[in-house]
Design a protein around this motif. Structure first.
Motif, PDB file in Angstrom:
ATOM      1  N   PRO A  44       0.814  -7.290 -12.802  1.00  0.00           N
ATOM      2  CA  PRO A  44       0.731  -5.890 -13.262  1.00  0.00           C
ATOM      3  C   PRO A  44      -0.546  -5.171 -12.837  1.00  0.00           C
ATOM      4  O   PRO A  44      -0.490  -4.024 -12.393  1.00  0.00           O
ATOM      5  N   ALA A  45      -1.700  -5.847 -12.965  1.00  0.00           N
ATOM      6  CA  ALA A  45      -2.962  -5.198 -12.598  1.00  0.00           C
ATOM      7  C   ALA A  45      -3.014  -4.883 -11.110  1.00  0.00           C
ATOM      8  O   ALA A  45      -3.405  -3.788 -10.697  1.00  0.00           O
ATOM      9  N   GLN A  46      -2.581  -5.841 -10.293  1.00  0.00           N
ATOM     10  CA  GLN A  46      -2.575  -5.606  -8.848  1.00  0.00           C
ATOM     11  C   GLN A  46      -1.507  -4.601  -8.445  1.00  0.00           C
ATOM     12  O   GLN A  46      -1.680  -3.855  -7.478  1.00  0.00           O
ATOM     13  N   ALA A  47      -0.397  -4.580  -9.179  1.00  0.00           N
ATOM     14  CA  ALA A  47       0.652  -3.601  -8.882  1.00  0.00           C
ATOM     15  C   ALA A  47       0.139  -2.182  -9.122  1.00  0.00           C
ATOM     16  O   ALA A  47       0.382  -1.278  -8.315  1.00  0.00           O
ATOM     17  N   LEU A  48      -0.573  -1.973 -10.235  1.00  0.00           N
ATOM     18  CA  LEU A  48      -1.142  -0.660 -10.518  1.00  0.00           C
ATOM     19  C   LEU A  48      -2.132  -0.250  -9.426  1.00  0.00           C
ATOM     20  O   LEU A  48      -2.122   0.892  -8.950  1.00  0.00           O
ATOM     21  N   ALA A  49      -2.990  -1.190  -9.029  1.00  0.00           N
ATOM     22  CA  ALA A  49      -3.993  -0.892  -8.016  1.00  0.00           C
ATOM     23  C   ALA A  49      -3.351  -0.623  -6.660  1.00  0.00           C
ATOM     24  O   ALA A  49      -3.703   0.336  -5.963  1.00  0.00           O
ATOM     25  N   THR A  50      -2.392  -1.459  -6.267  1.00  0.00           N
ATOM     26  CA  THR A  50      -1.715  -1.296  -4.981  1.00  0.00           C
ATOM     27  C   THR A  50      -0.901  -0.014  -4.951  1.00  0.00           C
ATOM     28  O   THR A  50      -0.792   0.645  -3.909  1.00  0.00           O
ATOM     29  N   ASN A  51      -0.344   0.347  -6.092  1.00  0.00           N
ATOM     30  CA  ASN A  51       0.430   1.583  -6.179  1.00  0.00           C
ATOM     31  C   ASN A  51      -0.437   2.799  -5.874  1.00  0.00           C
ATOM     32  O   ASN A  51       0.032   3.782  -5.293  1.00  0.00           O
ATOM     33  N   LYS A  52      -1.708   2.742  -6.263  1.00  0.00           N
ATOM     34  CA  LYS A  52      -2.627   3.840  -5.958  1.00  0.00           C
ATOM     35  C   LYS A  52      -2.893   3.929  -4.456  1.00  0.00           C
ATOM     36  O   LYS A  52      -3.037   5.032  -3.911  1.00  0.00           O
ATOM     37  N   VAL A  53      -2.977   2.793  -3.790  1.00  0.00           N
ATOM     38  CA  VAL A  53      -3.224   2.789  -2.349  1.00  0.00           C
ATOM     39  C   VAL A  53      -2.102   3.513  -1.622  1.00  0.00           C
ATOM     40  O   VAL A  53      -2.327   4.466  -0.863  1.00  0.00           O
ATOM     41  N   GLN A  54      -0.865   3.065  -1.857  1.00  0.00           N
ATOM     42  CA  GLN A  54       0.246   3.643  -1.110  1.00  0.00           C
ATOM     43  C   GLN A  54       0.543   5.077  -1.551  1.00  0.00           C
ATOM     44  O   GLN A  54       0.949   5.915  -0.751  1.00  0.00           O
ATOM     45  N   GLY A  55       0.289   5.384  -2.843  1.00  0.00           N
ATOM     46  CA  GLY A  55       0.549   6.728  -3.328  1.00  0.00           C
ATOM     47  C   GLY A  55      -0.353   7.768  -2.685  1.00  0.00           C
ATOM     48  O   GLY A  55       0.049   8.923  -2.505  1.00  0.00           O
ATOM     49  N   ALA A  56      -1.570   7.367  -2.331  1.00  0.00           N
ATOM     50  CA  ALA A  56      -2.505   8.313  -1.707  1.00  0.00           C
ATOM     51  C   ALA A  56      -1.984   8.794  -0.360  1.00  0.00           C
ATOM     52  O   ALA A  56      -2.166   9.962   0.009  1.00  0.00           O
ATOM     53  N   PHE A  57      -1.328   7.916   0.386  1.00  0.00           N
ATOM     54  CA  PHE A  57      -0.770   8.301   1.683  1.00  0.00           C
ATOM     55  C   PHE A  57       0.288   9.397   1.519  1.00  0.00           C
ATOM     56  O   PHE A  57       0.285  10.396   2.250  1.00  0.00           O
TER      57      PHE A  57
END
Length: 252
Positions: A44-57
């Motif tokens: 969950p923690a990494q999913a939230l963080a990774t989601n921010k990466v791809q969402g910025a694009f």
């Protein structure tokens, strides 16, 4: 431990494209990507963080697409964007310290209300209407508050920005959607800056999904400009309702 297979990579890429398309039009792309990341086995923690990466694009692509079509002046929005980014940073910093269960209970009610509002409210179109809140109050309270939510929880933040522009700032539906994207980008980046320190995002996965998000966001923004509220309103209603149902399902 998370292991990236070819099938899982294709699923994540497809989710990124779909999320970029939906988010560029109505917000709520995280409704698609966050569950898929967790389904893939990301914590969950990494999913939230990774989601921010791809969402910025996706948010950056949508903002640039709307600006290129003359729907928003990015230079006039930098103060709002900065406040949104600070809100996102604060939300992500407090994600492990605030009780988010109460928010998960209240949020579905709010989302259902949004869906009903846009489904049945007459006269919601691409024409501007009377502003109901002063520009200073909107900038210093509403924008950072939604940015804070974006950093703390995430999915649905784009929809909330858009609703605020329509109901409080008096923007038409298309103009509100266009102005949402830069704020969504900066609150996303604010959250990402903090998650990069505490959440250990999976950068390769985030970038891979982000490239797919860019393609989906470009297509979504193009269609939104061409069709306007006739496309945005139904998709916003559907996105809000589905996000509410997902949150309710998690509570059961």
């Amino acid at each position: 431990m998370f292991e990236l297979t070819l099938e899982m990579a294709l699923l994540l890429i497809a989710a990124g494209f779909a999320a970029g398309f939906v988010d560029a039009i109505a917000g709520g792309g995280g409704l698609i990507t966050l569950p898929v990341l967790m389904l893939a086995g990301v914590s969950p923690a990494q999913a939230l963080a990774t989601n921010k990466v791809q969402g910025a694009f996706g948010a950056a692509t949508a903002a640039a697409s709307y600006a290129a079509r003359g729907q928003v002046d990015l230079r006039s929005q930098w103060r709002l964007a900065l406040l949104a980014g600070l809100g996102g940073l604060a939300g992500a910093a407090l994600v492990s310290h605030l009780p988010t269960e109460a928010l998960r209970i209240v949020l579905p009610v709010i989302l259902i209300g949004i869906a009903i509002f846009f489904a049945f409210k007459p006269g919601l179109d691409d024409l501007d209407r009377q502003r109901r809140m002063g520009a200073t109050l909107f900038a210093t309270v509403i924008v950072p508050l939604i940015g804070f939510y974006d950093g703390l929880v995430g999915p649905g933040a784009g929809s909330f920005y858009m609703i605020a522009f329509v109901t409080l700032a008096g923007y038409g539906v298309l103009k509100a959607t266009a102005h949402t994207k830069l704020l969504n980008l900066f609150s996303n980046l604010g959250g990402l800056a903090m998650f990069a320190l505490i959440g250990q995002p999976l950068w390769l996965i985030g970038v891979m999904m982000g490239v797919a998000q860019m393609a989906g966001a470009a297509l979504g923004a193009r269609l939104a400009v061409r069709i306007g509220s006739r496309l945005i309103k139904p998709l916003l209603v559907a996105t809000s309702a589905i996000l509410a149902l997902r949150l309710i399902w998690q509570l059961i």
